[in-house]
Design an enzyme around this catalytic site. Sequence first.
Site, PDB file in Angstrom:
ATOM      1  N   HIS A   1      95.348  50.722  29.639  1.00 28.78           N
ATOM      2  CA  HIS A   1      95.450  51.318  30.966  1.00 28.78           C
ATOM      3  C   HIS A   1      96.424  52.492  30.916  1.00 28.78           C
ATOM      4  O   HIS A   1      97.271  52.588  30.028  1.00 28.78           O
ATOM      5  CB  HIS A   1      95.911  50.276  31.975  1.00 28.78           C
ATOM      6  CG  HIS A   1      94.867  49.258  32.294  1.00 28.78           C
ATOM      7  ND1 HIS A   1      95.010  48.334  33.302  1.00 28.78           N
ATOM      8  CD2 HIS A   1      93.646  49.010  31.738  1.00 28.78           C
ATOM      9  CE1 HIS A   1      93.931  47.576  33.369  1.00 28.78           C
ATOM     10  NE2 HIS A   1      93.095  47.957  32.414  1.00 28.78           N
TER      11      HIS A   1
ATOM     12  N   GLU B   1      99.003  53.211  32.731  1.00 26.30           N
ATOM     13  CA  GLU B   1     100.404  52.825  32.832  1.00 26.30           C
ATOM     14  C   GLU B   1     100.942  52.368  31.475  1.00 26.30           C
ATOM     15  O   GLU B   1     102.047  52.726  31.073  1.00 26.30           O
ATOM     16  CB  GLU B   1     100.595  51.666  33.833  1.00 26.30           C
ATOM     17  CG  GLU B   1     100.028  51.927  35.194  1.00 26.30           C
ATOM     18  CD  GLU B   1      98.619  51.388  35.379  1.00 26.30           C
ATOM     19  OE1 GLU B   1      98.363  50.783  36.424  1.00 26.30           O
ATOM     20  OE2 GLU B   1      97.776  51.573  34.486  1.00 26.30           O
TER      21      GLU B   1
ATOM     22  N   CYS C   1      97.394  46.686  37.559  1.00 22.35           N
ATOM     23  CA  CYS C   1      96.939  45.309  37.384  1.00 22.35           C
ATOM     24  C   CYS C   1      98.156  44.439  37.045  1.00 22.35           C
ATOM     25  O   CYS C   1      99.258  44.950  36.845  1.00 22.35           O
ATOM     26  CB  CYS C   1      95.894  45.231  36.262  1.00 22.35           C
ATOM     27  SG  CYS C   1      96.574  45.490  34.606  1.00 22.35           S
TER      28      CYS C   1
ATOM     29  N   CYS D   1      99.829  45.351  33.601  1.00 25.29           N
ATOM     30  CA  CYS D   1     100.628  46.578  33.658  1.00 25.29           C
ATOM     31  C   CYS D   1     101.873  46.373  34.512  1.00 25.29           C
ATOM     32  O   CYS D   1     102.928  46.940  34.209  1.00 25.29           O
ATOM     33  CB  CYS D   1      99.789  47.739  34.185  1.00 25.29           C
ATOM     34  SG  CYS D   1      98.569  48.323  32.969  1.00 25.29           S
TER      35      CYS D   1
END
Length: 144
Positions: free
Chosen positions: A68, A70, A96, A99
Amino acid sequence: MSKQFLLDRRYLRMARIWAENSYCRRRQVGALLVKEGAIISDGYNGTPSGFENVCEDEENRTKPYVLHAEANAITKVAKSNNSSQGATLYVTSSPCIECAKLIIQAGVRRVVYSEDYRSDDGLKLLRAAGIEVLLIDINTSYEQ
């Protein structure tokens, strides 16, 4: 309108542009880590270094090893001389849960995002950790 709000919108728009670097077809997400007025790291969703830039399988499902935005921004700052302690994370989609754990451990104090992810578990965890979370719709025009 506060100067901080205007900066938050500007960094979110920059994160949206950064998301365009992603090779993912289903969803492109961008992230910027900002500390003391400077961008200290950036990231977008995609495959780890050395893998082909294909995020989805033949059935259009995201491959399990796709990172992801992040996570990419946080791991990138970890390899630099910068520290994310006290930084603000600007991300185009709310984090999420996985993260969110990284964000907490990285010492990020604020998360500003522009659209909701399919689950709000990450937001709940961030709030429970005392991290400021702010949703800003960058598509809405505001009078200045």
